[in-house]
Design a protein around this motif. Structure first.
Motif, PDB file in Angstrom:
ATOM      1  N   LYS A 117      10.002  72.443  98.858  1.00 33.19           N
ATOM      2  CA  LYS A 117       9.076  73.565  99.095  1.00 33.19           C
ATOM      3  C   LYS A 117       9.321  74.685  98.093  1.00 33.19           C
ATOM      4  O   LYS A 117      10.388  74.807  97.531  1.00 33.19           O
ATOM      5  CB  LYS A 117       9.293  74.124 100.507  1.00 33.19           C
ATOM      6  N   GLU A 118       8.324  75.548  97.921  1.00 36.96           N
ATOM      7  CA  GLU A 118       8.482  76.749  97.087  1.00 36.96           C
ATOM      8  C   GLU A 118       9.515  77.665  97.742  1.00 36.96           C
ATOM      9  O   GLU A 118       9.600  77.689  98.959  1.00 36.96           O
ATOM     10  CB  GLU A 118       7.140  77.485  96.977  1.00 36.96           C
ATOM     11  N   PRO A 119      10.283  78.471  96.994  1.00 40.92           N
ATOM     12  CA  PRO A 119      10.253  78.467  95.532  1.00 40.92           C
ATOM     13  C   PRO A 119      11.080  77.319  94.967  1.00 40.92           C
ATOM     14  O   PRO A 119      12.198  77.098  95.375  1.00 40.92           O
ATOM     15  CB  PRO A 119      10.896  79.810  95.188  1.00 40.92           C
ATOM     16  N   TYR A 120      10.464  76.609  94.062  1.00 40.35           N
ATOM     17  CA  TYR A 120      11.134  75.495  93.428  1.00 40.35           C
ATOM     18  C   TYR A 120      10.681  75.489  91.983  1.00 40.35           C
ATOM     19  O   TYR A 120       9.485  75.475  91.701  1.00 40.35           O
ATOM     20  CB  TYR A 120      10.767  74.183  94.121  1.00 40.35           C
TER      21      TYR A 120
END
Ligand SMILES: [Zn+2]
Length: 148
Positions: A74-77
């Motif tokens: 999932k973000e943040p990635y």
């Protein structure tokens, strides 16, 4: 740098020595209690001392535990993959010497080819390519091949 040329950079400074023929992770050692931690935190998590200094970690260690990242994080990635380009990868905890355990990507994603306790070595791998062509590198652990 002229147009068309690309550079390779570490994804964060002070995480591993780069460029280097034999890159090493940069941890810290506490002058008071000798605790070694990674990454550098500026103080000792064990005793609170601020007398910590950069300490290069061993390049090899034993695989402590591992899992496989089978879906896009999932973000943040910051990895730059999309659901279309994502490929599962291994994530493991590697005991470097008797000093510290470090979590990192594994170059091997097939659990059948990974064994707790197997010897792993630090490798530097491409992480993503920025729009300007800069190749961003990160560290990972690769199984030490037989006879190496
Ligand atoms: Zn300490």
């Amino acid at each position: 740098m002229s147009p068309g040329e690309s550079a390779t950079v570490a994804f964060a400074p002070d995480v591993f020595t780069w460029p280097a023929e034999r890159p090493q992770l940069i941890g810290q050692r506490c002058a008071s209690c000798q605790a070694v931690t990674f990454p550098v935190q500026g103080s000792c998590p064990r005793c609170g001392s601020l007398e910590v200094a950069a300490h290069l970690l061993p390049e090899r260690g034993a695989l402590w535990t591992f899992t496989t990242q089978g879906f896009l994080p999932k973000e943040p990635y910051a990895g730059g993959e999309t659901p279309e380009t994502f490929r599962p990868y291994g994530v493991g905890l590697v005991q470097l010497g008797d000093e510290v355990r470090v979590e990192g990507r594994l170059t091997e994603a097939d659990p059948a080819k990974l064994t707790i306790g197997m010897e792993m070595e630090l490798v530097i791998v491409p992480f993503r390519t920025d729009p300007d062509g800069t190749e961003v590198l990160t560290f990972a652990f690769a199984p030490v091949s037989e006879g190496a």
